[in-house]
Design an enzyme around this catalytic site. Structure first.
Site, PDB file in Angstrom:
ATOM      1  N   CYS A   3       0.831  -1.216   0.179  1.00  0.00           N
ATOM      2  CA  CYS A   3      -0.032   0.037   0.021  1.00  0.00           C
ATOM      3  C   CYS A   3       0.861   1.171  -0.039  1.00  0.00           C
ATOM      4  O   CYS A   3       2.154   1.121  -0.435  1.00  0.00           O
ATOM      5  CB  CYS A   3      -0.942  -0.009   1.382  1.00  0.00           C
ATOM      6  N   ASN A   6       2.214   1.383   4.354  1.00  0.00           N
ATOM      7  CA  ASN A   6       2.550   0.092   5.093  1.00  0.00           C
ATOM      8  C   ASN A   6       2.192   0.164   6.624  1.00  0.00           C
ATOM      9  O   ASN A   6       2.804  -0.294   7.318  1.00  0.00           O
ATOM     10  CB  ASN A   6       3.958  -0.413   4.817  1.00  0.00           C
ATOM     11  N   CYS A   8      -1.426   0.605   7.379  1.00  0.00           N
ATOM     12  CA  CYS A   8      -2.943   0.445   7.532  1.00  0.00           C
ATOM     13  C   CYS A   8      -3.367  -0.865   6.621  1.00  0.00           C
ATOM     14  O   CYS A   8      -3.465  -1.973   7.160  1.00  0.00           O
ATOM     15  CB  CYS A   8      -3.914   1.625   7.226  1.00  0.00           C
ATOM     16  N   ARG A   9      -3.245  -0.646   5.331  1.00  0.00           N
ATOM     17  CA  ARG A   9      -3.904  -1.661   4.458  1.00  0.00           C
ATOM     18  C   ARG A   9      -3.152  -3.021   4.428  1.00  0.00           C
ATOM     19  O   ARG A   9      -3.481  -4.057   4.528  1.00  0.00           O
ATOM     20  CB  ARG A   9      -4.423  -1.294   3.192  1.00  0.00           C
ATOM     21  N   SER A  10      -1.803  -2.774   3.825  1.00  0.00           N
ATOM     22  CA  SER A  10      -0.900  -3.926   3.740  1.00  0.00           C
ATOM     23  C   SER A  10      -0.463  -4.748   4.845  1.00  0.00           C
ATOM     24  O   SER A  10      -0.627  -5.912   5.006  1.00  0.00           O
ATOM     25  CB  SER A  10       0.292  -3.383   2.778  1.00  0.00           C
ATOM     26  N   ASP A 119      -8.251   3.695   1.093  1.00  0.00           N
ATOM     27  CA  ASP A 119      -7.352   4.098   1.991  1.00  0.00           C
ATOM     28  C   ASP A 119      -8.020   4.550   3.261  1.00  0.00           C
ATOM     29  O   ASP A 119      -8.726   5.716   3.299  1.00  0.00           O
ATOM     30  CB  ASP A 119      -6.390   5.190   1.561  1.00  0.00           C
TER      31      ASP A 119
HETATM   32  P1  4NP Z   1      -1.796   2.764   4.011  1.00  0.00           P
HETATM   33  O1  4NP Z   1      -2.506   4.087   4.787  1.00  0.00           O
HETATM   34  O2  4NP Z   1      -1.056   3.097   2.804  1.00  0.00           O
HETATM   35  O3  4NP Z   1      -3.014   1.734   4.003  1.00  0.00           O
HETATM   36  O4  4NP Z   1      -0.809   2.444   5.172  1.00  0.00           O
HETATM   37  C1  4NP Z   1      -1.695   5.324   4.709  1.00  0.00           C
HETATM   38  C2  4NP Z   1      -0.910   5.529   5.644  1.00  0.00           C
HETATM   39  C3  4NP Z   1      -0.211   6.826   5.797  1.00  0.00           C
HETATM   40  C4  4NP Z   1      -0.494   7.658   5.029  1.00  0.00           C
HETATM   41  C5  4NP Z   1      -1.318   7.622   4.075  1.00  0.00           C
HETATM   42  C6  4NP Z   1      -1.881   6.448   3.695  1.00  0.00           C
HETATM   43  N1  4NP Z   1       0.261   9.154   5.092  1.00  0.00           N
HETATM   44  O5  4NP Z   1      -0.193   9.780   4.495  1.00  0.00           O
HETATM   45  O6  4NP Z   1       1.213   9.269   6.104  1.00  0.00           O
END
Ligand code: 4NP
Length: 150
Positions: A3, A6, A8-10, A119
């Site tokens: 993702c 790294n 939340c989703r992955s 997201d």
């Molecule tokens: P992820 O979510 O891609 O599912 O881990 C996010 C985590 C952090 C951020 C964006 C999306 N960020 O902008 O810091």
């Protein structure tokens, strides 16, 4: 499992698939990473950890890392959560065989749908739950599909 951050989703996808692999007595290796470098070394987002825990999945020991070229060599399939991750990973593939490993995760469940795992980072508690339920269902189908192809 890839993702953006790294956190939340992955990591959730990694934890869920790891659990399913264990439950099916398989020996496949699964890992996760992000295309961005913002959260390297951090544990998953506390909202993702607590949502996963509510459903009985422990992802608290995972640590974020960034996608690297060596992942193209190491893994047979690179599942990305959304189209932006897809573009970022596919762009740095150095040959066709590496590029062909990259798959939009939900397309392996619903072919050609081009659906994305949303997201939840700027979302609500409910958004985290929806991501959990979506990934849990998708990965159950994907595991069974991969198993039948073996
Ligand atoms: P992820 O979510 O891609 O599912 O881990 C996010 C985590 C952090 C951020 C964006 C999306 N960020 O902008 O810091």
């Amino acid at each position: 499992m890839v993702c953006l951050g790294n956190i939340c989703r992955s990591p959730l996808a990694e934890g869920l698939l790891r659990k399913k692999i264990y439950n099916h007595s398989l020996t496949w290796h699964v890992d996760s990473c992000g295309t961005a470098n913002y959260h390297i070394g951090s544990p998953p987002d506390s909202r993702m950890i607590s949502t996963a825990a509510i459903y009985g999945t422990d992802i608290s020991d995972l640590k974020a890392r960034q996608f690297s070229q060596s992942d193209f060599e190491k893994y047979d399939i690179i599942y990305v959560m959304d189209k932006s991750n897809y573009a970022n990973v596919a762009r740095i593939a150095q040959n066709e065989s590496h590029r062909n490993k990259v798959r939009l995760l939900l397309n392996d469940w619903k072919p050609s749908s081009n659906l994305e795992v949303p997201d939840p980072y700027y979302g609500t508690e409910d958004d985290f739950k929806q991501v959990y339920e979506l990934l849990d269902e998708a990965l159950e189908h994907i595991l069974n599909k991969l198993k039948s192809e073996k």
